[in-house]
Write a protein that holds these residues in place. Structure first.
Motif, PDB file in Angstrom:
ATOM      1  N   ARG A   1       6.134  19.531  -8.728  1.00 23.66           N
ATOM      2  CA  ARG A   1       6.360  20.513  -7.669  1.00 23.66           C
ATOM      3  C   ARG A   1       6.129  21.927  -8.192  1.00 23.66           C
ATOM      4  O   ARG A   1       5.488  22.750  -7.533  1.00 23.66           O
ATOM      5  CB  ARG A   1       7.792  20.386  -7.134  1.00 23.66           C
ATOM      6  CG  ARG A   1       8.096  21.435  -6.055  1.00 23.66           C
ATOM      7  CD  ARG A   1       9.520  21.410  -5.588  1.00 23.66           C
ATOM      8  NE  ARG A   1       9.797  22.544  -4.737  1.00 23.66           N
ATOM      9  CZ  ARG A   1      11.001  22.881  -4.288  1.00 23.66           C
ATOM     10  NH1 ARG A   1      12.047  22.123  -4.603  1.00 23.66           N
ATOM     11  NH2 ARG A   1      11.155  23.946  -3.529  1.00 23.66           N
ATOM     12  N   MET A   2       6.644  22.226  -9.398  1.00 22.45           N
ATOM     13  CA  MET A   2       6.451  23.561  -9.962  1.00 22.45           C
ATOM     14  C   MET A   2       4.975  23.838 -10.207  1.00 22.45           C
ATOM     15  O   MET A   2       4.490  24.949  -9.965  1.00 22.45           O
ATOM     16  CB  MET A   2       7.259  23.712 -11.253  1.00 22.45           C
ATOM     17  CG  MET A   2       8.759  23.857 -11.021  1.00 22.45           C
ATOM     18  SD  MET A   2       9.680  24.358 -12.505  1.00 22.45           S
ATOM     19  CE  MET A   2       9.625  22.823 -13.465  1.00 22.45           C
ATOM     20  N   ILE A   3       4.246  22.840 -10.694  1.00 23.30           N
ATOM     21  CA  ILE A   3       2.812  23.017 -10.917  1.00 23.30           C
ATOM     22  C   ILE A   3       2.099  23.316  -9.609  1.00 23.30           C
ATOM     23  O   ILE A   3       1.239  24.195  -9.528  1.00 23.30           O
ATOM     24  CB  ILE A   3       2.217  21.760 -11.585  1.00 23.30           C
ATOM     25  CG1 ILE A   3       2.694  21.655 -13.041  1.00 23.30           C
ATOM     26  CG2 ILE A   3       0.688  21.781 -11.530  1.00 23.30           C
ATOM     27  CD1 ILE A   3       2.319  20.355 -13.716  1.00 23.30           C
ATOM     28  N   ALA A   4       2.473  22.597  -8.546  1.00 27.47           N
ATOM     29  CA  ALA A   4       1.829  22.782  -7.247  1.00 27.47           C
ATOM     30  C   ALA A   4       2.136  24.142  -6.634  1.00 27.47           C
ATOM     31  O   ALA A   4       1.298  24.726  -5.940  1.00 27.47           O
ATOM     32  CB  ALA A   4       2.261  21.669  -6.295  1.00 27.47           C
ATOM     33  N   GLU A   5       3.333  24.669  -6.903  1.00 25.40           N
ATOM     34  CA  GLU A   5       3.779  25.909  -6.252  1.00 25.40           C
ATOM     35  C   GLU A   5       3.676  27.140  -7.137  1.00 25.40           C
ATOM     36  O   GLU A   5       3.966  28.251  -6.685  1.00 25.40           O
ATOM     37  CB  GLU A   5       5.233  25.743  -5.785  1.00 25.40           C
ATOM     38  CG  GLU A   5       5.429  24.635  -4.759  1.00 25.40           C
ATOM     39  CD  GLU A   5       6.886  24.482  -4.328  1.00 25.40           C
ATOM     40  OE1 GLU A   5       7.718  25.306  -4.755  1.00 25.40           O
ATOM     41  OE2 GLU A   5       7.172  23.540  -3.575  1.00 25.40           O
ATOM     42  N   ILE A   6       3.238  26.971  -8.380  1.00 29.41           N
ATOM     43  CA  ILE A   6       3.332  28.074  -9.332  1.00 29.41           C
ATOM     44  C   ILE A   6       2.501  29.289  -8.933  1.00 29.41           C
ATOM     45  O   ILE A   6       2.890  30.436  -9.160  1.00 29.41           O
ATOM     46  CB  ILE A   6       2.964  27.589 -10.756  1.00 29.41           C
ATOM     47  CG1 ILE A   6       3.506  28.575 -11.794  1.00 29.41           C
ATOM     48  CG2 ILE A   6       1.460  27.370 -10.904  1.00 29.41           C
ATOM     49  CD1 ILE A   6       3.507  28.005 -13.195  1.00 29.41           C
ATOM     50  N   ASP A   7       1.337  29.068  -8.316  1.00 31.16           N
ATOM     51  CA  ASP A   7       0.487  30.194  -7.921  1.00 31.16           C
ATOM     52  C   ASP A   7       1.131  31.041  -6.835  1.00 31.16           C
ATOM     53  O   ASP A   7       0.797  32.225  -6.689  1.00 31.16           O
ATOM     54  CB  ASP A   7      -0.874  29.685  -7.435  1.00 31.16           C
ATOM     55  CG  ASP A   7      -1.742  29.199  -8.592  1.00 31.16           C
ATOM     56  OD1 ASP A   7      -1.428  29.550  -9.743  1.00 31.16           O
ATOM     57  OD2 ASP A   7      -2.710  28.464  -8.339  1.00 31.16           O
TER      58      ASP A   7
END
Length: 294
Positions: free
Chosen positions: A13-19
């Motif tokens: 989830r963090m990878i998907a939302e990091i941007d």
């Protein structure tokens, strides 16, 4: 939160939302993604220091992710924690801090040794093999390495041209990055090498890969880069250094390992090409003739 997520689900989830996160929250998320054991082993203040952010930022990150506070987020990591080998980069930092009498050169060599060990520990053999297979059999290979990552990028380009044709360094002299990227197709592969702070060109590479369908191998200091969503394989290296500038020694180690794995993948075809190129180097006078072994 009604039900705590698994660590894998939280990381994804963090990878998907990091941007989409504010810069400081993104810095905190990136550190948690790449150093999950630290969340259990270190205090929130120490994690914040290592991530280069304020402790309050970690609290904000936890709440942004839907947790009541930092301790609730930390519990996800504690539940998934498994004892494993200590991070080599951390060992190097600790050793440097304890040995104040050593010169910078000695400290640098020790950190480089630790960085190479970190790369070995962090990259599974199957990931190296998968990346090598993708690169070996692509119609063309494009190497995307900018600023200080140019060194390991050129090393890979040189080695890879010994193994197979159609290997290009993106944005090299006499060309432009825009023109090179416009030639990408789904039959091509891109090797991208990056560490923070990432060069602005990384977004151009990400867009071109997404539009073309080309395969992407990401070699970076984090699994949470702008290229990660587009990568078929992600490989890690450590850029930590006691000197004034990040180190690329372990990036060079990984690209040399990739070249070795590609040789194994291509076998006779690559060996025949290497022999032909070597013969041409002797014939052209690039090598001293008396050095030639028969």
């Amino acid at each position: 939160m009604t039900e705590a997520p698994t660590l894998e689900a939280l990381s994804q989830r963090m990878i998907a939302e990091i941007d989409a996160l504010p810069r400081r929250l993104a810095d905190g998320a990136r550190y948690l993604i790449d150093h999950p054991d630290d969340v259990v082993l270190l205090s929130m203040r120490e994690i914040a220091t290592r991530a280069g952010i304020a402790p309050a930022t970690l609290v904000r990150l936890a709440r942004t992710l839907g947790f009541a506070d930092w301790s609730e987020l930390r519990a996800v990591y504690a539940n998934s924690f498994r004892t494993g080998p200590a991070r080599y980069a951390d060992k190097a930092v600790a050793a440097v801090q304890q040995d104040k009498g050593a010169g910078l050169l000695s400290e640098t060599f020790r950190a480089q040794e630790a960085s190479l060990a970190f790369a070995l520990e962090s990259n599974a053999l199957e990931d190296i093999t998968a990346a090598a297979r993708t690169l070996a059999h692509a119609e063309r290979i494009y190497v995307a390495a900018f600023m200080s990552c140019r060194g390991p990028g050129l090393t890979f380009t040189y080695l890879c041209k010994m193994l197979r044709p159609n290997v290009e360094f993106l944005g090299s002299e006499g060309s432009s990055l825009v023109a090179d990227l416009s030639m990408l197709t789904e039959r091509d592969a891109v090797l991208s090498i990056n560490f923070q702070p990432y060069a602005r060109e990384i977004d151009m590479v990400a867009d071109a890969v997404a539009k073309s369908g080309a395969s992407l191998i990401s070699l970076a200091d984090s699994r949470a880069t702008p290229l990660q969503p587009h990568a078929s394989t992600c490989l890690l290296f450590s850029a930590e250094s006691p000197s004034f500038f990040p180190s690329v020694i372990s990036a060079v180690g990984v690209v040399e390992g990739l070249a070795a794995a590609m040789l194994t993948e291509l076998q006779d075809t690559a060996m025949e090409r290497i022999g032909h190129i070597e013969e041409q180097l002797y014939t052209s006078g690039s090598y001293h003739a008396h050095r030639r072994a028969r």
